[in-house]
Scaffold this active site. Structure first.
Site, PDB file in Angstrom:
ATOM      1  N   GLN A 188       0.846  -1.201   0.000  1.00 28.52           N
ATOM      2  CA  GLN A 188       0.000   0.000   0.000  1.00 28.52           C
ATOM      3  C   GLN A 188       0.884   1.256   0.000  1.00 28.52           C
ATOM      4  OE1 GLN A 188      -2.080   0.480   3.704  1.00 28.52           O
ATOM      5  NE2 GLN A 188      -3.736   1.684   2.807  1.00 28.52           N
ATOM      6  N   GLY A 189       0.823   2.037  -1.066  1.00 26.28           N
ATOM      7  CA  GLY A 189       1.652   3.245  -1.178  1.00 26.28           C
ATOM      8  C   GLY A 189       0.817   4.504  -1.034  1.00 26.28           C
ATOM      9  N   SER A 205       0.991   6.660   2.421  1.00 23.88           N
ATOM     10  CA  SER A 205       1.662   7.631   3.293  1.00 23.88           C
ATOM     11  C   SER A 205       2.898   8.213   2.632  1.00 23.88           C
ATOM     12  CB  SER A 205       2.090   6.958   4.604  1.00 23.88           C
ATOM     13  OG  SER A 205       0.981   6.403   5.262  1.00 23.88           O
ATOM     14  N   GLU A 221     -10.628  -2.087   5.349  1.00 27.46           N
ATOM     15  CA  GLU A 221      -9.457  -2.256   6.228  1.00 27.46           C
ATOM     16  C   GLU A 221      -9.857  -2.071   7.701  1.00 27.46           C
ATOM     17  OE1 GLU A 221      -6.568   0.846   5.601  1.00 27.46           O
ATOM     18  OE2 GLU A 221      -4.946  -0.315   6.516  1.00 27.46           O
ATOM     19  N   ASN A 261      -5.714   6.338  15.852  1.00 23.74           N
ATOM     20  CA  ASN A 261      -6.992   6.328  16.579  1.00 23.74           C
ATOM     21  C   ASN A 261      -7.485   7.740  16.872  1.00 23.74           C
ATOM     22  OD1 ASN A 261      -6.822   3.623  16.351  1.00 23.74           O
ATOM     23  ND2 ASN A 261      -6.949   3.166  18.542  1.00 23.74           N
ATOM     24  N   GLU A 262      -6.548   8.699  16.969  1.00 21.25           N
ATOM     25  CA  GLU A 262      -7.002  10.089  17.162  1.00 21.25           C
ATOM     26  C   GLU A 262      -7.827  10.513  15.939  1.00 21.25           C
ATOM     27  OE1 GLU A 262      -3.789   9.139  17.618  1.00 21.25           O
ATOM     28  OE2 GLU A 262      -3.724   9.284  19.808  1.00 21.25           O
TER      29      GLU A 262
HETATM   30  C1  LIG Z   1       2.858  -0.918  11.445  1.00 17.81           C
HETATM   31  C2  LIG Z   1       2.527   0.152  10.456  1.00 17.81           C
HETATM   32  C3  LIG Z   1       2.292  -0.191   9.141  1.00 17.81           C
HETATM   33  C4  LIG Z   1       2.003   0.794   8.194  1.00 17.81           C
HETATM   34  N1  LIG Z   1       1.850   0.407   6.892  1.00 17.81           N
HETATM   35  C5  LIG Z   1       1.590   1.343   5.958  1.00 17.81           C
HETATM   36  C6  LIG Z   1       1.473   0.975   4.575  1.00 17.81           C
HETATM   37  O1  LIG Z   1       1.596  -0.199   4.218  1.00 17.81           O
HETATM   38  N2  LIG Z   1       1.230   1.937   3.672  1.00 17.81           N
HETATM   39  C7  LIG Z   1       1.079   3.246   4.022  1.00 17.81           C
HETATM   40  O2  LIG Z   1       0.805   4.061   3.147  1.00 17.81           O
HETATM   41  N3  LIG Z   1       1.219   3.648   5.317  1.00 17.81           N
HETATM   42  C8  LIG Z   1       1.468   2.723   6.277  1.00 17.81           C
HETATM   43  N4  LIG Z   1       1.628   3.103   7.606  1.00 17.81           N
HETATM   44  C9  LIG Z   1       1.612   4.526   7.930  1.00 17.81           C
HETATM   45  C10 LIG Z   1       0.409   4.976   8.716  1.00 17.81           C
HETATM   46  O3  LIG Z   1      -0.735   5.029   7.889  1.00 17.81           O
HETATM   47  C11 LIG Z   1       0.755   6.351   9.319  1.00 17.81           C
HETATM   48  O4  LIG Z   1       1.801   6.144  10.244  1.00 17.81           O
HETATM   49  C12 LIG Z   1      -0.427   6.985  10.008  1.00 17.81           C
HETATM   50  O5  LIG Z   1      -1.431   7.334   9.090  1.00 17.81           O
HETATM   51  C13 LIG Z   1       0.003   8.251  10.792  1.00 17.81           C
HETATM   52  O6  LIG Z   1       0.726   9.110   9.983  1.00 17.81           O
HETATM   53  P1  LIG Z   1       2.153   9.660  10.464  1.00 17.81           P
HETATM   54  O7  LIG Z   1       2.997   8.503  10.858  1.00 17.81           O
HETATM   55  O8  LIG Z   1       2.662  10.577   9.426  1.00 17.81           O
HETATM   56  O9  LIG Z   1       1.857  10.474  11.817  1.00 17.81           O
HETATM   57  P2  LIG Z   1       1.313  11.996  11.923  1.00 17.81           P
HETATM   58  O10 LIG Z   1       0.229  12.206  10.933  1.00 17.81           O
HETATM   59  O11 LIG Z   1       2.487  12.907  11.872  1.00 17.81           O
HETATM   60  O12 LIG Z   1       0.698  11.983  13.374  1.00 17.81           O
HETATM   61  C14 LIG Z   1       1.494  12.133  14.561  1.00 17.81           C
HETATM   62  C15 LIG Z   1       0.544  12.164  15.757  1.00 17.81           C
HETATM   63  O13 LIG Z   1      -0.319  13.328  15.680  1.00 17.81           O
HETATM   64  C16 LIG Z   1      -1.689  12.937  15.765  1.00 17.81           C
HETATM   65  N5  LIG Z   1      -2.512  13.783  14.893  1.00 17.81           N
HETATM   66  C17 LIG Z   1      -2.219  14.166  13.625  1.00 17.81           C
HETATM   67  N6  LIG Z   1      -3.216  14.928  13.140  1.00 17.81           N
HETATM   68  C18 LIG Z   1      -4.175  14.996  14.107  1.00 17.81           C
HETATM   69  C19 LIG Z   1      -5.462  15.619  14.199  1.00 17.81           C
HETATM   70  N7  LIG Z   1      -5.982  16.298  13.176  1.00 17.81           N
HETATM   71  N8  LIG Z   1      -6.164  15.461  15.345  1.00 17.81           N
HETATM   72  C20 LIG Z   1      -5.664  14.740  16.392  1.00 17.81           C
HETATM   73  N9  LIG Z   1      -4.454  14.140  16.357  1.00 17.81           N
HETATM   74  C21 LIG Z   1      -3.716  14.266  15.240  1.00 17.81           C
HETATM   75  C22 LIG Z   1      -1.702  11.491  15.246  1.00 17.81           C
HETATM   76  O14 LIG Z   1      -2.834  10.802  15.744  1.00 17.81           O
HETATM   77  C23 LIG Z   1      -0.386  10.941  15.809  1.00 17.81           C
HETATM   78  O15 LIG Z   1      -0.559  10.578  17.143  1.00 17.81           O
HETATM   79  C24 LIG Z   1       1.919   2.154   8.573  1.00 17.81           C
HETATM   80  C25 LIG Z   1       2.150   2.497   9.920  1.00 17.81           C
HETATM   81  C26 LIG Z   1       2.468   1.519  10.842  1.00 17.81           C
HETATM   82  C27 LIG Z   1       2.721   1.936  12.264  1.00 17.81           C
END
Ligand SMILES: Cc1cc2nc3c(=O)[nH]c(=O)nc-3n(C[C@H](O)[C@H](O)[C@H](O)COP(=O)(O)OP(=O)(O)OC[C@H]3O[C@@H](n4cnc5c(N)ncnc54)[C@H](O)[C@@H]3O)c2cc1C
Length: 405
Positions: A133-134, A136, A256, A388-389
């Site tokens: 899945q591409g 992020s 999902e 979850n947020e």
């Molecule tokens: C095990 C694992 C597998 C994954 N696999 C994939 C994959 O295959 N393909 C893919 O595309 N991605 C994948 N991901 C990425 C995942 O989708 C992102 O990590 C996730 O969406 C959060 O984005 P971020 O890491 O950039 O955190 P950020 O968006 O930077 O968030 C950081 C923190 O801020 C909080 N936050 C951000 N915005 C808000 C808001 N508006 N209100 C309240 N809180 C907020 C978040 O909840 C989090 O706690 C994976 C992640 C993990 C951990």
């Protein structure tokens, strides 16, 4: 409400159970015993798990609820739930094909052309094509609509530029389903498209990197003026309409978060193992499997017993809720924003199950394998599939109708 299984469903369960028992043992033997099977998030372990996936396919268990013509066995969604219960009960391994079979496939069924379905689905079920899945990017995680990777239409295909990250098992996969900005004038949710990309496309570079637990479970994927031919996937590389990528992606997140990625069987089996762990400690309080908050010779606190009962009931409640979800889907409903509530439920349940196990194990958890590894992974549940947020924001705004601020 009739919660009993029919004769044919019980026969299906018996068939699945017998097959899993026989084939798990054979797969372990093939690799020198269960202890010799490595994590599917390492290169060596991934190869071992592919043998398992092919075994599932040969037995027609890789995608049980799909039509037979696409590699399934025409089972109902209820039978799929039964299969999942048996799968986890047997201790079968995590599915390294899950992001294709449980995330992309439901969306291909919904938005794919017959030609795309005929090509993509059987190869996915056979683990010939392995999908990651591409979505992020370094600056687009929670804020997925901030996607900057772009695809520009050109003669016979698309030119891709940009970067994806956190691509689960990307270093071991052959294909990626990605979100790209195809309208350079667009902002946010508009102007995105959902593209199917073979990872051997010239100009695509995949760089695997390690997770905190040491496994090389992630990859960054770079697109450097990569030419993606329209016919790189028979039927076309565009899934759904051009510019409709957000809508197509939300269908993927619906399955999902709401049903396919984490079925109740996984949590029912973990809850049952937790009860076993607790009982093992009761029958032998000096055993290392009970060195936790209870000193050897004493019994676990009443509070811990209550938490075990509570978490077991939560797993059972998830099962009942999922039966209701499947009944609604069979009646024509589609998964919506309420799948976010489901995702919060299963991810927090997984953390709680593993936290209690570590409490029971106490210092022994430091040297114990499966529970502590499971606990480490459970901590990522509130992050992947959308944090979850963010799910709570979605539930507040789109399910409860609360104001954005
Ligand atoms: C095990 C694992 C597998 C994954 N696999 C994939 C994959 O295959 N393909 C893919 O595309 N991605 C994948 N991901 C990425 C995942 O989708 C992102 O990590 C996730 O969406 C959060 O984005 P971020 O890491 O950039 O955190 P950020 O968006 O930077 O968030 C950081 C923190 O801020 C909080 N936050 C951000 N915005 C808000 C808001 N508006 N209100 C309240 N809180 C907020 C978040 O909840 C989090 O706690 C994976 C992640 C993990 C951990």
């Amino acid at each position: 409400m009739d919660l009993s299984w029919s004769d044919s469903e019980q026969a299906f369960r018996a068939e699945a159970r017998a097959w899993l028992e026989e084939n798990l043992a054979a797969w372990h033997d093939q690799h020198g015993g269960e202890a010799a099977i490595a994590s599917g998030d390492t290169r060596a372990g991934f190869a071992q798990h592919l043998d398992w996936e092919r075994r599932l396919h040969d037995g027609r268990w890789a995608a049980v609820s799909w039509p037979a013509e696409h590699g399934g066995r025409d089972a109902s969604l209820w039978e799929w739930l039964i299969f999942e219960e048996e799968y986890y009960r047997a201790g079968a391994p995590p599915r390294v094909t899950q992001n294709g079979i449980f995330l992309l496939a439901p969306t291909v069924f919904e938005f794919g052309t017959p030609e795309q379905q005929a090509h993509v689905l059987p190869r996915m079920a056979a683990a010939t094509d392995l999908w990651c899945q591409g979505w992020s990017e370094p600056n687009a995680g929670s804020d997925l609509a901030g996607i900057a990777a772009r695809a520009v239409r050109t003669e016979g295909g698309w030119r891709l530029d940009g970067q994806k990250t956190w691509t689960t098992r990307g270093a071991f996969c052959t294909h990626l389903f990605g979100l790209f900005r195809t309208d350079p004038e667009s902002e946010r949710h508009r102007g995105l498209s959902y593209l199917l990309v073979p990872l051997d496309t010239p100009g695509v570079t995949v760089r695997g990197f390690g997770r905190l637990d040491g496994d090389e479970g992630f990859a960054e994927v770079f697109f450097d003026d990569a030419f993606l031919a329209e016919d790189a996937v028979p039927g076309g590389v565009l899934l759904g309409a051009e510019g409709a990528g957000w809508k197509v992606a939300m269908a993927t997140t619906g399955s999902e978060r709401g049903l396919t990625l984490r079925s109740p069987g996984r949590f029912l089996a973990t809850a049952a193992r937790l009860v076993e762990l607790y009982r093992a400690g009761l029958s032998d309080p000096t055993a290392s499997a009970h060195a936790g908050p209870t000193a050897p010779g004493s019994t676990p606190s009443a509070r811990l017993r209550e938490r075990i009962a509570e978490v077991w009931m939560r797993a059972e409640a998830y099962r009942l809720f999922t039966l209701d979800t499947v009944t609604r889907l069979a009646g024509g409903a589609v998964m919506g924003a309420d799948s976010s509530i489901n995702k919060v439920w299963w991810s927090e349940l997984d953390c709680e199950l593993h936290e209690i196990a570590l409490e029971l194990l106490g210092p022994a958890a430091e040297v114990e394998g499966p529970w502590s590894k499971g606990w480490q992974f459970s901590l990522s549940g509130p992050i992947y599939a959308g944090t979850n947020e963010i799910q709570r924001n979605i539930a507040a705004e789109r399910v409860l109708g609360l104001p954005r601020r």
